[in-house]
Scaffold this motif. Structure first.
Motif, short mmCIF file in Angstrom:
data_model
loop_
_atom_site.label_atom_id
_atom_site.label_comp_id
_atom_site.label_asym_id
_atom_site.label_seq_id
_atom_site.Cartn_x
_atom_site.Cartn_y
_atom_site.Cartn_z
N ILE A 68 0.87 -1.18 0.00
CA ILE A 68 0.00 0.00 0.00
C ILE A 68 0.91 1.23 0.00
N GLU A 69 0.56 2.21 -0.81
CA GLU A 69 1.37 3.43 -0.83
C GLU A 69 0.50 4.64 -0.50
N ILE A 70 0.97 5.42 0.46
CA ILE A 70 0.30 6.68 0.76
C ILE A 70 0.98 7.75 -0.07
N LYS A 71 0.22 8.39 -0.94
CA LYS A 71 0.82 9.43 -1.76
C LYS A 71 0.66 10.77 -1.07
N ILE A 72 1.79 11.32 -0.65
CA ILE A 72 1.76 12.65 -0.06
C ILE A 72 2.03 13.67 -1.14
N GLY A 73 3.01 13.40 -1.99
CA GLY A 73 3.35 14.38 -3.01
C GLY A 73 3.83 13.74 -4.28
N GLY A 119 6.51 14.46 -7.65
CA GLY A 119 7.67 15.26 -8.04
C GLY A 119 7.37 16.37 -9.01
N ALA A 120 6.42 16.12 -9.93
CA ALA A 120 6.13 17.13 -10.94
C ALA A 120 5.36 18.30 -10.35
N LYS A 121 4.67 18.07 -9.24
CA LYS A 121 3.88 19.16 -8.67
C LYS A 121 3.84 19.08 -7.15
N PRO A 122 5.02 19.29 -6.51
CA PRO A 122 5.05 19.20 -5.06
C PRO A 122 4.14 20.27 -4.45
N GLY A 123 3.42 19.89 -3.43
CA GLY A 123 2.64 20.88 -2.70
C GLY A 123 1.26 21.14 -3.25
N ILE A 124 0.93 20.56 -4.39
CA ILE A 124 -0.42 20.79 -4.88
C ILE A 124 -1.12 19.46 -5.16
N GLY A 125 -2.42 19.53 -5.27
CA GLY A 125 -3.21 18.31 -5.46
C GLY A 125 -3.38 18.00 -6.93
N GLY A 126 -4.43 17.28 -7.21
CA GLY A 126 -4.68 16.88 -8.59
C GLY A 126 -6.10 17.23 -8.99
N HIS A 127 -6.33 17.27 -10.29
CA HIS A 127 -7.66 17.60 -10.80
C HIS A 127 -7.87 16.80 -12.07
N LEU A 128 -8.72 15.77 -11.98
CA LEU A 128 -9.08 15.02 -13.18
C LEU A 128 -10.42 15.57 -13.65
N PRO A 155 -3.24 18.82 0.54
CA PRO A 155 -2.78 17.95 1.63
C PRO A 155 -3.78 16.82 1.86
N HIS A 156 -3.38 15.82 2.63
CA HIS A 156 -4.36 14.88 3.16
C HIS A 156 -5.00 15.64 4.31
N HIS A 157 -6.31 15.72 4.35
CA HIS A 157 -6.91 16.54 5.40
C HIS A 157 -6.84 15.90 6.77
N ASP A 158 -6.34 14.65 6.83
CA ASP A 158 -6.14 14.05 8.15
C ASP A 158 -4.66 13.92 8.49
N ILE A 159 -3.81 14.56 7.69
CA ILE A 159 -2.38 14.50 8.02
C ILE A 159 -1.82 15.92 8.10
N TYR A 160 -1.50 16.34 9.31
CA TYR A 160 -0.88 17.64 9.49
C TYR A 160 0.42 17.52 10.28
N SER A 161 0.84 16.30 10.54
CA SER A 161 2.08 16.09 11.29
C SER A 161 2.57 14.67 11.05
N ILE A 162 3.80 14.41 11.48
CA ILE A 162 4.34 13.06 11.40
C ILE A 162 3.46 12.11 12.23
N GLU A 163 2.94 12.62 13.37
CA GLU A 163 2.09 11.77 14.23
C GLU A 163 0.81 11.36 13.48
N ASP A 164 0.26 12.32 12.72
CA ASP A 164 -0.94 11.99 11.93
C ASP A 164 -0.61 10.95 10.87
N LEU A 165 0.56 11.11 10.25
CA LEU A 165 0.98 10.15 9.23
C LEU A 165 1.13 8.77 9.85
N ILE A 218 10.62 8.46 -3.21
CA ILE A 218 10.93 9.88 -3.40
C ILE A 218 10.88 10.21 -4.87
N ASP A 219 10.07 11.20 -5.18
CA ASP A 219 9.81 11.54 -6.58
C ASP A 219 10.51 12.87 -6.89
#
Lengths: 511, 148
Positions: A248-253, A255-264, A290-300, A344-345
């Motif tokens: 299972i992979e949690i996608k946080i970010g 590489g092509a667009k760090p810090g922003i989400g996606g729009h299909l 962001p993941h709205h339930d992840i705001y820290s390493i503890e949340d992750l 790491i992307d």
């Protein structure tokens, strides 16, 4: 420019049609998704509109007489080292539209590609090189957390038997090659290519990543070779999905667009995408930044363990982040949060759509990120707790070898896999009209990818790279990819500064 | 017997099969001459017929039926079943151009010759090494030549 905006003639490409070869068979008209070729009723022949050409080369590839050649338009602005043509054209475009500049595929900007400044070693005289055609060569790779130490129980005295491993090992993903197909969601690319990736990965004994769009029920049969992704939009995520794959992979970010989400866009959400993503047909699929339930390493940490619970600790959990300035510290936090794999992307990673400013200006090159993360995890004594996957801008098998020597366990390839099935990097994925049938769900275009052909091409590519990796390893006197992992002594730099070499942890060539 | 099977799932509607077909059946065996001269002057025509509706398209040609209606309908014996290969073969010399076969074929696989009082029908490229040209030309493996 009659009836056209004044900048219409500053187009990028020019279609050259050899009149002696063109037979007006209209194959180009049928292939062009952008209607650059058309039938001129008055002249009774095929003509073209250069302004519509996106440089995908589809017509050139399928022209039966080889009459077409796509070239860069030679129109030249007054040379200016600061105001290069790309900036002028972008401003003209934005003055017309008032919109954000969109871009597809990885960044074409001229930032250093460190792979090109790194050279590999080979054995001469003092240590023997190995011929992979005659001697065994191990490319097998296990991704997952490795124990700090292993303990064995000795066989009971007087009885026959072997020592028995008593340490409980964490779940691993077993790969026959240190390469995987990276996350490209069903929706951003079409179903035919998901089928192809799944089949190729199964045939090769590697994994492909579903991307954030869920997994279609018909592909569950390839689960052993699938990594299922959980991203901020949580599209298609349910208990069965989480248990369908080998990881299972949690996608946080990305590489092509760090810090922003996606729009299909809603137009791409057809019946099949809708049922897989669990959203209505025609509705926009928006992944928050962001993941709205992840705001820290503890949340992750909580999400990692929620997913481990949901999958009964059977599969490793990976966390994918974009390579950004503090990547090493972030990766350390991710490992401490319980991730088994850190992907790491780098900033040259591909995308179906990203704002051009983000793609071309945000993030750092993957080579530096991998070296920095590997070093940081070693320094902290936690390198064994997680595998590292390098992603973004891996162009050839030598890049894979260099990434592994810098400290990666395996590489994700996305762009290379798409190139294998015909992509020409025209970068217009975001229009949804990919003439090669890749980044499109249009029924007429997507069938240009026959999964039988695509799976074979993808499998061929990995096999070819596998042979080359074996040759390079053999040349260095290594018979296992394990011996290369983080072995930076096998690398030397050319033309790099002291700080670059310091970060990469390599000596200059000649030293 | 081996037949040409079209796959509408992956037919991309490029018509390259038609171009391959006329090249193989031309005198010059040269696509440019076949298409720009022989097609217009001699009525050279592809044996394939293209069907297209919405996103679906498919290239159809003679199915070489086991019990062909065209052979039964042929009044001159120009259409025969080859006892060895099983193909439905056409002898242009014997054909009198009555179009009975056109009327009889339930698949519309037989076409009129554009200039002669004859028909145009797939011969599975029997003189071509490597089998039917359309199959070899298809860029997406949407035509398969196989036993089923």
């Amino acid at each position: 420019m009659l009836f056209q905006p004044i900048n219409k003639n500053y187009h990028d490409y020019r279609i050259e049609r050899d009149k002696d070869l063109c037979i007006n068979c209209k194959v180009c008209i049928r292939q062009c998704a952008y209607e650059a070729h058309y039938w001129d009723e008055a002249r009774q022949r095929v003509r073209h509109d250069n302004t519509k050409c996106v440089g995908c080369h589809r017509c050139e590839a399928l022209c039966p007489t080889g009459a077409l050649c796509i070239r860069l338009n030679q129109s030249e602005f007054r040379p200016n080292a600061c105001w290069r043509p790309v900036f002028l054209k972008n401003i003209y475009k934005q003055a017309d539209t008032g919109g954000v500049l969109l871009a597809g595929m990885g960044s074409p900007v001229d930032i250093p590609v460190y792979w090109d400044n790194l050279l590999l070693d080979a054995s001469q005289v003092t240590n023997p090189s190995i011929d992979p055609l005659r001697e065994p060569m191990e490319l097998k790779t296990f991704l997952g957390s490795k124990p700090d130490r292993v303990e064995f129980a000795a066989p009971v005295k007087g009885k026959k038997g072997k020592p028995r491993l008593t340490t409980r090992l964490a779940p691993q993903i077993e790969l026959n090659y240190p390469i995987m197909f990276s996350a490209m969601s069903f929706g951003s690319i079409n179903f035919n290519l998901h089928v192809a990736m799944a089949r190729a990965a199964t045939e090769l004994g590697i994994c492909y990543n579903t991307g954030e769009g869920g997994l279609h029920k018909s592909l569950y049969q390839y689960g052993k070779n699938t990594i299922v992704q959980v991203a901020s939009g949580r599209f298609g995520v349910h208990a069965e999905y989480l248990n369908a794959g080998a990881g299972i992979e949690i996608k946080i970010g990305q590489g092509a667009k760090p810090g922003i989400g996606g729009h299909l866009p809603g137009e791409k959400i057809n019946e099949k995408v809708s049922e897989t993503r669990m959203i209505p047909v025609g509705s926009d699929a928006i992944s928050p930044a962001p993941h709205h339930d992840i705001y820290s390493i503890e949340d992750l940490h909580q999400l990692i363990f929620a997913l481990k619970e949901a999958s009964r600790y059977r599969v490793p959990v990976s966390v994918k982040i974009a390579a950004v300035h503090n990547v090493a510290a972030i990766a350390s936090g991710i490992v401490r949060a319980g991730a088994d794999i850190v992907a790491i992307d780098g900033m040259r990673g591909g995308t179906g759509a990203a704002p051009a400013m983000i793609r071309d200006n945000v993030g750092i090159p993957i080579e530096l990120a991998i070296a920095a993360v590997d070093q940081r995890l070693r320094d902290e004594g936690i390198r064994n707790r997680a595998s590292i996957i390098s992603a973004g801008g891996t162009r050839c098998s030598a890049d894979v070898v260099k990434a592994i020597a810098l400290g990666a366990d395996a590489c994700y390839i996305g762009t290379a896999a798409l190139l294998a099935v015909g992509c020409t990097l025209c970068g217009k994925c975001y229009t949804g009209k990919c003439p090669w049938g890749i980044a499109t769900n249009d029924a007429k275009l997507s069938k240009r990818q026959n999964p039988d052909i695509a799976a074979k091409k993808m499998a061929n590519l990995i096999r070819a790279w596998g042979h080359e990796i074996e040759e390079m390893l053999g040349g260095m006197g290594l018979n296992s990819i394990e011996s290369l992992r983080g072995n930076r002594d096998k690398l030397r730099a050319v033309g790099l500064s002291d700080s670059e070499m310091d970060i990469l942890g390599v000596k200059h060539a000649g030293r | 017997m081996k037949r040409v099977y079209p796959d509408k799932e992956y037919c991309i509607g490029c018509h390259l099969c038609e171009l391959a077909c006329i090249t193989v059946h031309s005198k010059s065996k040269d696509l440019i001459i076949a298409y720009t001269q022989e097609r217009l002057e001699d009525g050279l025509k592809a044996c394939k017929r293209f069907q297209e509706k919405g996103p679906t398209c498919v290239a159809l040609s003679c199915r070489h039926c086991d019990d062909p209606a065209c052979v039964a309908a042929c009044i001159s014996g120009a259409l025969q079943k080859d006892p060895e290969t099983g193909a439905t073969i056409y002898d242009i010399e014997k054909c009198v151009g009555c179009w009975s076969c056109l009327m009889a074929c339930p698949y519309g696989a037989i076409q009129r010759h554009p200039t002669l009082n004859k028909i145009v029908k797939c011969d599975l490229c029997r003189d071509r090494e490597g089998g039917p040209a359309c199959v070899a030309a298809c860029p997406n493996m949407a035509l398969k030549f196989e036993e089923r």
